[in-house]
Each structure stands twice: as structure tokens, then as C-alpha cells.
Design a protein around this motif. Structure first.
Motif, PDB file in Angstrom:
ATOM      1  N   UNK A  13       0.854  -1.324  -0.227  1.00  0.00           N
ATOM      2  CA  UNK A  13      -0.003  -0.609   0.209  1.00  0.00           C
ATOM      3  C   UNK A  13       0.813   1.686   0.100  1.00  0.00           C
ATOM      4  N   UNK A  14       1.067   1.411  -1.284  1.00  0.00           N
ATOM      5  CA  UNK A  14       1.999   3.403  -1.629  1.00  0.00           C
ATOM      6  C   UNK A  14       1.551   4.225  -0.620  1.00  0.00           C
ATOM      7  N   UNK A  15       0.317   4.165   0.698  1.00  0.00           N
ATOM      8  CA  UNK A  15      -0.005   5.551   1.440  1.00  0.00           C
ATOM      9  C   UNK A  15       0.562   5.086   2.552  1.00  0.00           C
ATOM     10  N   UNK A  16       0.709   3.852   2.802  1.00  0.00           N
ATOM     11  CA  UNK A  16       1.064   3.125   4.429  1.00  0.00           C
ATOM     12  C   UNK A  16       3.098   3.106   3.705  1.00  0.00           C
ATOM     13  N   UNK A  57       8.110   5.601   5.249  1.00  0.00           N
ATOM     14  CA  UNK A  57       9.603   6.319   5.354  1.00  0.00           C
ATOM     15  C   UNK A  57       9.947   7.617   4.841  1.00  0.00           C
ATOM     16  N   UNK A  58       8.761   8.156   5.586  1.00  0.00           N
ATOM     17  CA  UNK A  58       8.838   9.489   6.225  1.00  0.00           C
ATOM     18  C   UNK A  58       8.877   9.350   7.418  1.00  0.00           C
ATOM     19  N   UNK A  59       8.761   8.711   8.392  1.00  0.00           N
ATOM     20  CA  UNK A  59       9.083   8.485   9.708  1.00  0.00           C
ATOM     21  C   UNK A  59      10.216   8.353  10.068  1.00  0.00           C
ATOM     22  N   UNK A  99      -0.478  12.611  -2.869  1.00  0.00           N
ATOM     23  CA  UNK A  99       0.121  11.150  -2.026  1.00  0.00           C
ATOM     24  C   UNK A  99       1.710  11.213  -1.965  1.00  0.00           C
ATOM     25  N   UNK A 100       2.152  11.105  -1.401  1.00  0.00           N
ATOM     26  CA  UNK A 100       3.521  10.619  -1.167  1.00  0.00           C
ATOM     27  C   UNK A 100       4.251   9.727  -2.525  1.00  0.00           C
ATOM     28  N   UNK A 101       5.419   9.827  -3.251  1.00  0.00           N
ATOM     29  CA  UNK A 101       5.339   9.211  -4.722  1.00  0.00           C
ATOM     30  C   UNK A 101       6.270   7.929  -3.940  1.00  0.00           C
ATOM     31  N   UNK A 102       6.066   6.261  -4.341  1.00  0.00           N
ATOM     32  CA  UNK A 102       7.065   5.342  -3.871  1.00  0.00           C
ATOM     33  C   UNK A 102       7.366   4.477  -5.058  1.00  0.00           C
TER      34      UNK A 102
END
Length: 247
Positions: A159-162, A167-169, A181-184
Motif C-alpha cells: 500500500x503506497x500510502x502506508x 518512509x517519512x518516519x 500522495x507521497x510517491x513511492x
């Protein structure tokens, strides 16, 4: 319209494809650079006609054979009538260079592709099964390693959002997609591969998973029991004229 499908049906029932004279409105529309090649779109756009689609006729049923013969006959006749009318319109509108492209390249190629689909491609199923097992072993191993070392389950990884939030943490600064949304994606993560040891493992996890689902599992699912895969080749999916392959 999309005659290749019909040619294969005829060939399976004993007809000699070399004895046919034919035209294909979909191919001609493609040579004329129409963006939407669907019969229902073209007949409405150019002829102001409308008749039920295949989906309309088969609503609630598995296929046409489950519908009353009167309904099927009406649908087939309307479909044929619209195609013949559309051919007259397109043939009268096409420029000489478009007709040359149609007559010298696209139309002669279509029955060859039909024969290629009927003949199929032999697949070494034993090799694919071995390859699939190896991919599964590697996938399970890297998945277990990621969970053991970083607490990331497959549910989070898929799940890209999770995943982006995790990764941000870890102080990984990711760009945002158009939706905010954050790009992964692969390219984004690869650009940060030296900033966190988990990223290399995540990329491996995705690679093994994609190879299994997109290729190994697809070969095993689509290949017939005799080891023959019957792909579909399309002349009209790529604007550059390149033939594409699906299934």
C-alpha cells in the motif's frame, strides 16, 4: 470490425482463410488516425446511428448463447449493418495515402496475425514452474527479512500510502504525486537507495513479486494443457504502428 476475431472462429470451423475477400473497418479507421476505434463510437460519431452493445445484450447472462435467438439475431444484424454502413463512409472519406497504408500493410498483415494466434507459442512449463518456485522462495525470504528487521508487513509494503508514511518516519523526503500522495514508485525509491537499507530490500520485494504475478503466474495460467500459449496480437493499440501483444 475487428475481423481477426471472426477469421479465427471461421478457421477453427474448417474455413480456408486464403479464399476470403474481406475488409476491416477497425483497421481502416486506425489508418485514418481515429482515436476511438470502437464500432459503437464510430457509428454514432460518423453516422448518427446507435444499437445495443454486446454488454447491453448480455446483461445478467454469461454470453450470447443464453439469450433468446430473436435477441441475438437482432443484435448481430444491427452490428453487421452498422459495419457495412461505416465501411462505405470510411472508404469514401479516406485519403489515398491512408488507403495505401490499409491495403498494402495493415490488411495483409491481419490474417497472418490470426494464424499466429491460432498456432500459438510453445512454453516450457517445467522451466516456468521451476522459475516460479525460485521466485517465490526469494520473495518469501526478502519479505520475512523486511518484517524481521523493520516491522513492515506485506500489507504495508503493498500500500503506497502506508509505505510512504513509514518512509517519512525514517526521514526519507519523497516527492508528491499529482493527487498529493507521497510517491513511492521504483524510480523514486531507487534515487534514495543509499539513504536507508530497507529501500534496497523493498525494491527486491517488488521485483520478485512483479516477476511472479506478471510473468510466471501468467504463463502458468494462460498456457493450455498441451503447453501452447495463444496470445493476442493487436495492430491498433500502438500509435507508432508497432504490433502489441496481450494475454
Amino acid at each position: 470490425h475487428n475481423l481477426k476475431f471472426d477469421l479465427k472462429v471461421l478457421a477453427r470451423n474448417g474455413f480456408d482463410l486464403n479464399k476470403f475477400t474481406y475488409e476491416d473497418t477497425e483497421l481502416l479507421a486506425y489508418c485514418m488516425a481515429y482515436e476511438d476505434l470502437r464500432l459503437k463510437t464510430l457509428e454514432t460519431q460518423e453516422l448518427n446511428l446507435w444499437h445495443p452493445s454486446f454488454e447491453d445484450v448480455t446483461t445478467g447472462k454469461e454470453n450470447l448463447s443464453e439469450q433468446p435467438i430473436e435477441v441475438v439475431a437482432r443484435y448481430c444484424n444491427q452490428d453487421t449493418d452498422a459495419t457495412e454502413r461505416l465501411w462505405g463512409f470510411l472508404a469514401g472519406k479516406a485519403e489515398p495515402r491512408e488507403m495505401k497504408l490499409y491495403n498494402t500493410i495493415e490488411k495483409p498483415l491481419m490474417p497472418a496475425l490470426a494464424r499466429m494466434e491460432l498456432l500459438g507459442v510453445r512454453v516450457d512449463l517445467d522451466y516456468v514452474r521451476t522459475w516460479d518456485a525460485e521466485l517465490k522462495e526469494k520473495f518469501d525470504a526478502v519479505s520475512a527479512q523486511i518484517e524481521a528487521e523493520y516491522g513492515l508487513t506485506e500489507e504495508v509494503l503493498d500500500k503506497p500510502i502506508q509505505l510512504g508514511a513509514w518512509l517519512r518516519t525514517q526521514n526519507i523526503k519523497l516527492p508528491k504525486t499529482n493527487s498529493g500522495q507521497l510517491a513511492t514508485g521504483k524510480e523514486v525509491l531507487a534515487a534514495h537507495i543509499d539513504k536507508h537499507p530497507a529501500i534496497a530490500l523493498i525494491l527486491q520485494y517488488r521485483q520478485y513479486g512483479k516477476l511472479r504475478t506478471t510473468y510466471a503466474n501468467a504463463y502458468l495460467t494462460l498456457t493450455e494443457a498441451d503447453g501452447i500459449l495463444h496470445p493476442q496480437y493487436s495492430q491498433t493499440n500502438v500509435v507508432t504502428g508497432r504490433t502489441s501483444c496481450s494475454k
